[in-house]
Scaffold this motif. Sequence first.
Motif, PDB file in Angstrom:
ATOM      1  N   SER A 588       0.797  -1.229   0.000  1.00  0.00           N
ATOM      2  CA  SER A 588       0.000   0.000   0.000  1.00  0.00           C
ATOM      3  C   SER A 588       0.830   1.280   0.000  1.00  0.00           C
ATOM      4  N   LYS A 589       2.028   1.252   0.590  1.00  0.00           N
ATOM      5  CA  LYS A 589       2.832   2.475   0.691  1.00  0.00           C
ATOM      6  C   LYS A 589       3.739   2.702  -0.516  1.00  0.00           C
ATOM      7  N   GLY A 590       3.719   1.771  -1.460  1.00  0.00           N
ATOM      8  CA  GLY A 590       4.546   1.945  -2.636  1.00  0.00           C
ATOM      9  C   GLY A 590       6.021   1.707  -2.356  1.00  0.00           C
ATOM     10  N   SER A 591       6.850   2.265  -3.203  1.00  0.00           N
ATOM     11  CA  SER A 591       8.286   2.017  -3.098  1.00  0.00           C
ATOM     12  C   SER A 591       8.959   2.974  -2.124  1.00  0.00           C
ATOM     13  N   LEU A 592      10.131   2.573  -1.658  1.00  0.00           N
ATOM     14  CA  LEU A 592      10.872   3.344  -0.671  1.00  0.00           C
ATOM     15  C   LEU A 592      11.239   4.724  -1.191  1.00  0.00           C
ATOM     16  N   ASP A 593      11.551   4.828  -2.482  1.00  0.00           N
ATOM     17  CA  ASP A 593      11.973   6.130  -3.008  1.00  0.00           C
ATOM     18  C   ASP A 593      10.882   7.187  -2.847  1.00  0.00           C
ATOM     19  N   ARG A 594       9.615   6.783  -2.971  1.00  0.00           N
ATOM     20  CA  ARG A 594       8.527   7.747  -2.802  1.00  0.00           C
ATOM     21  C   ARG A 594       8.442   8.239  -1.368  1.00  0.00           C
ATOM     22  N   THR A 595       8.583   7.318  -0.431  1.00  0.00           N
ATOM     23  CA  THR A 595       8.502   7.694   0.981  1.00  0.00           C
ATOM     24  C   THR A 595       9.750   8.445   1.432  1.00  0.00           C
ATOM     25  N   LEU A 596      10.916   8.001   0.951  1.00  0.00           N
ATOM     26  CA  LEU A 596      12.183   8.571   1.412  1.00  0.00           C
ATOM     27  C   LEU A 596      12.481   9.908   0.775  1.00  0.00           C
ATOM     28  N   PHE A 597      12.207  10.020  -0.537  1.00  0.00           N
ATOM     29  CA  PHE A 597      12.572  11.233  -1.270  1.00  0.00           C
ATOM     30  C   PHE A 597      11.397  12.174  -1.492  1.00  0.00           C
ATOM     31  N   GLY A 598      10.178  11.732  -1.141  1.00  0.00           N
ATOM     32  CA  GLY A 598       8.992  12.543  -1.398  1.00  0.00           C
ATOM     33  C   GLY A 598       8.811  13.664  -0.397  1.00  0.00           C
ATOM     34  N   ASN A 599       7.656  14.342  -0.518  1.00  0.00           N
ATOM     35  CA  ASN A 599       7.357  15.488   0.339  1.00  0.00           C
ATOM     36  C   ASN A 599       6.427  15.146   1.483  1.00  0.00           C
ATOM     37  N   GLY A 600       6.176  13.846   1.702  1.00  0.00           N
ATOM     38  CA  GLY A 600       5.295  13.428   2.782  1.00  0.00           C
ATOM     39  C   GLY A 600       5.994  13.488   4.128  1.00  0.00           C
ATOM     40  N   PRO A 601       5.380  12.868   5.141  1.00  0.00           N
ATOM     41  CA  PRO A 601       5.990  12.862   6.484  1.00  0.00           C
ATOM     42  C   PRO A 601       7.385  12.242   6.445  1.00  0.00           C
ATOM     43  N   VAL A 602       8.284  12.835   7.184  1.00  0.00           N
ATOM     44  CA  VAL A 602       9.664  12.361   7.190  1.00  0.00           C
ATOM     45  C   VAL A 602       9.750  11.042   7.952  1.00  0.00           C
ATOM     46  N   LEU A 603      10.558  10.131   7.438  1.00  0.00           N
ATOM     47  CA  LEU A 603      10.790   8.866   8.124  1.00  0.00           C
ATOM     48  C   LEU A 603      11.660   9.107   9.350  1.00  0.00           C
ATOM     49  N   GLU A 604      11.205   8.626  10.502  1.00  0.00           N
ATOM     50  CA  GLU A 604      12.005   8.749  11.707  1.00  0.00           C
ATOM     51  C   GLU A 604      13.194   7.779  11.633  1.00  0.00           C
ATOM     52  N   TRP A 605      14.196   8.038  12.460  1.00  0.00           N
ATOM     53  CA  TRP A 605      15.418   7.238  12.383  1.00  0.00           C
ATOM     54  C   TRP A 605      15.144   5.768  12.677  1.00  0.00           C
ATOM     55  N   GLY A 606      14.331   5.494  13.684  1.00  0.00           N
ATOM     56  CA  GLY A 606      14.010   4.107  14.008  1.00  0.00           C
ATOM     57  C   GLY A 606      13.342   3.394  12.843  1.00  0.00           C
ATOM     58  N   GLU A 607      12.487   4.111  12.115  1.00  0.00           N
ATOM     59  CA  GLU A 607      11.828   3.531  10.944  1.00  0.00           C
ATOM     60  C   GLU A 607      12.846   3.246   9.838  1.00  0.00           C
ATOM     61  N   ARG A 608      13.810   4.116   9.697  1.00  0.00           N
ATOM     62  CA  ARG A 608      14.849   3.904   8.680  1.00  0.00           C
ATOM     63  C   ARG A 608      15.690   2.668   9.010  1.00  0.00           C
ATOM     64  N   VAL A 609      16.008   2.513  10.299  1.00  0.00           N
ATOM     65  CA  VAL A 609      16.787   1.334  10.705  1.00  0.00           C
ATOM     66  C   VAL A 609      15.996   0.061  10.423  1.00  0.00           C
ATOM     67  N   GLU A 610      14.701   0.086  10.708  1.00  0.00           N
ATOM     68  CA  GLU A 610      13.869  -1.095  10.453  1.00  0.00           C
ATOM     69  C   GLU A 610      13.792  -1.405   8.964  1.00  0.00           C
ATOM     70  N   ILE A 611      13.701  -0.380   8.133  1.00  0.00           N
ATOM     71  CA  ILE A 611      13.672  -0.587   6.689  1.00  0.00           C
ATOM     72  C   ILE A 611      15.003  -1.173   6.219  1.00  0.00           C
ATOM     73  N   ALA A 612      16.093  -0.635   6.745  1.00  0.00           N
ATOM     74  CA  ALA A 612      17.415  -1.166   6.389  1.00  0.00           C
ATOM     75  C   ALA A 612      17.557  -2.614   6.816  1.00  0.00           C
ATOM     76  N   LEU A 613      17.066  -2.937   8.005  1.00  0.00           N
ATOM     77  CA  LEU A 613      17.178  -4.300   8.523  1.00  0.00           C
ATOM     78  C   LEU A 613      16.304  -5.261   7.723  1.00  0.00           C
ATOM     79  N   GLY A 614      15.075  -4.861   7.421  1.00  0.00           N
ATOM     80  CA  GLY A 614      14.191  -5.719   6.637  1.00  0.00           C
ATOM     81  C   GLY A 614      14.739  -5.997   5.256  1.00  0.00           C
ATOM     82  N   THR A 615      15.304  -4.978   4.624  1.00  0.00           N
ATOM     83  CA  THR A 615      15.907  -5.157   3.302  1.00  0.00           C
ATOM     84  C   THR A 615      17.093  -6.115   3.381  1.00  0.00           C
ATOM     85  N   ALA A 616      17.918  -5.946   4.402  1.00  0.00           N
ATOM     86  CA  ALA A 616      19.080  -6.825   4.567  1.00  0.00           C
ATOM     87  C   ALA A 616      18.645  -8.271   4.797  1.00  0.00           C
TER      88      ALA A 616
END
Length: 870
Positions: A588-616
């Motif tokens: 539902s949220k689409g690709s990471l580039d839209r969330t990370l580089f877009g103009n929507g709510p900023v990803l908090e650091w903890g959310e970024r770590v979780e995204i990095a961990l899930g991808t890994a």
Amino acid sequence: MGFSFSLSLAAIFFLLSWALLPLSIVSHPVSTYSIHANFTATNFQFIDTYGTFLSSQNGTFKASISNLDQQPSHYYFSVSHADSNSVIWSANRNAPMSSSDEVSLTTNGLTVVGEAGNVLWSTPPLNSEVDAMQLLETGNLVLVDARNNTLWESFQHPTDTIVVGQRIRIGTSLQSAVSDVDMLPGDYRLEVTDGDAVLQWNTMTYWELSMDAKASKNSNVNVSFLEMNESGLYLLGSDGSTIVTQVALTYASDFRIGKLGSEGRFSISRFVSDNWLLEFAAPAENCRIPLFCRKIGLCTSKPLSASCSCPLQFRSQIDGECVPMDSSLSLPSACNDTRNTSQFNINSVTYIGLGSGMDYFAIDFMNPVRNGISLSLCQDLCSANCSCLGIFHGSSSLSCYLLENYLGSIILSSKPTNDYWGYIKVLASSSSPPKHKFPIAALVLLPSSGFLILTTFVILGIVCLRKNTLSKTGTAKWSRCDSSSSADLEIISIPGLPRRFDYEELVAATENFKTQIGKGGFGTVYKGTLSDKSVVAVKKMTSLGVEGKKEFCTEIAVIGNVHHVNLVRLKGFCVRARQRFLVLEYMSKGSLDRTLFGNGPVLEWGERVEIALGTARGLAYLHSGCEHKIIHCDVKPQNILLHDNLQVKISDFGLSKLLSPEQSGLYTTMRGTRGYLAPEWLTSSAISDKSDVYGYGMVLLEIVRGRKNSTLQTWSDGISGGDGLSTSSYGSETRSIYFPLCALEMHEQNRYLELADRRLEGRVTSEEVEKLVRIALCCVHEDPALRPTMANVVSMLEGGLPVGEPRVDSLNFLRYYGRRFTEVSRKEGSNEQDEFGLYDPSTNPTSETATNGSYNSMSYLSSQQVSGPR
């Protein structure tokens, strides 16, 4: 007269002293460590010593009638560690007493008596008369006879704590308290069996000592007891010296306690300098505690923590409980022998799916009720059992597990081999649609046309049945891959082929491919809704290297059997002439580039770590968890998809070359996206899973920064507070920035915090940024051999491995990349590079040439080259 007055004062003082003497006597401990029979005590009587009336010989432990939460009727007769006030044993935990209730020691034993004379707790009948009660220096409270023989001891009747020298024998257990201040027994138990020590919630096991990562098994003899001493925790045989299983602790200590906490975790701590130091905790993962996220709560593991939410199709109530989103559905209560089970009308039972990649704390410790049965049969078993509240079914093992009597939290699994699907039993509303009478017209027409109609329906039924049978999901041996033309009617023998959709189904689902949600090198993605109302993503394929129908079906069969919580699931496929379609789960949220580089709510650091961990984790599974090694070859934010709760799933992994272990070092065909391509892509070097590691490192840097690695940005060179990356043009120079080079330079200067996304506004520490930057730089080493495996990246992110140290000599090529990026940007006059990012050199510059400033020329790679055929 003076003498007479003095004598009178002395007499008064003497009389007052005798009158107050009993009070002074009972306000202090009666004995150092021993009290004789015919003794009573209340908290009020010993209030000056906080209820304490007995101490061990060296004062290490004390026995008292104490209050834990200042409630008037919450007093307990207990033994505590004097310096820390930690309770190690309690007598009347099932029946709290008041401050005036008595502890009575008689020749018959020890008793806790209420004001009305009712017995709240007592020792069992003893073999001989009690002479004294003693508190030993070990913390053991004992009753002895006149010959000092032990008649009863608290060590044999533990509550929730074990101390050094205490033994927990088979059939004896520790039981948690309701809370830290309420000693009433809770739902968790540490039970000692003849083979192990296990943690149980109600009657369900959720941890075994022998399976713990810190435990080692030494012998297969039967266990007799659990003991803790100065060096560790041990399961011992009947001789008291044979070690069956042990947990060795790092530091020797004369005093440590093992406690089963109210939350369900067993921990061992030692007391040093007025502080408790944690040495061991089990389960180590929060999500393995049965009720960490309450009933049906979805527990997602995070480094050193976990987060809770409700599963899809469930919502959270005000009290935090998860209930069905559909208000017409309700959760049943388990039945028991005394309840009327007629409430469980099988016709009103339905199931809410939790999705794939789910786990449950008890599955590793329970046996399936049946093996080799379908999902529908597993659900039937649960529907007919009023104690069953949910099921877990193995999609490949076909094992059926029933969740009976109690429901705990659901775990978002990190296991690469997990193939369980969870379902929660719910009851539908009792209202049912009105029954329709059989049409009278049909009664008139049946005699004349019934035979013709019946024959027609039979023929159509046979055709549909055959069609559905051939297109079933799962492990059917024979599957039709293509039915678009008479030339494609042959049957292909490919095990594990997923569901085949008709082209017309996909046209209807996508409303003739109306809503485009993505586009890439392999095709265009459309949003669709299937007939069962499930939302899917339909990818219309282009530029496929595999053109043959059988080859395509073979790859799809392999992809369809790759299941991991961090990989997009393939639901099915369609082949129509030379067109190919994949039906994938919708994110539902689409690709990471839209969330990370877009103009929507900023990803908090903890959310970024979780995204990095899930991808890994997803990449690690592709590289080492599959039967066929899969190299993604196109790791970038556009191929990292997010769901509602920012759950991470990697897409397009199955479109890369599938490798057997023997082929893993032989893949050299070009594909990928500029900016994420490893240097070896542009030479004749073999491509391996380390090429994916490079792409991951580039993505990780973008996660840190919150912008693409190759962009135009203002640079302040230390002006305006020394912020190297600035969004203000005051005192700064606007120029093209190649962020990986900035990361290398800031790493060399230990200026990590300046690399973080400025939108975080201080909500991240330098240490947190340093961890991700160092991991990323290790991933982008020029020499593939120096890059960590994705499994090691996962361990570094989780804290299991120390973070690697980047090798600057293998990162000097980034200086060349940065200068070339700047040159190209100035020539093109562009504010942003295209989606492919950096122009890569045609040959791989060595560290020596990078240092000397002599580089090979750079060639332009078209989008067809970087995304085209394999």
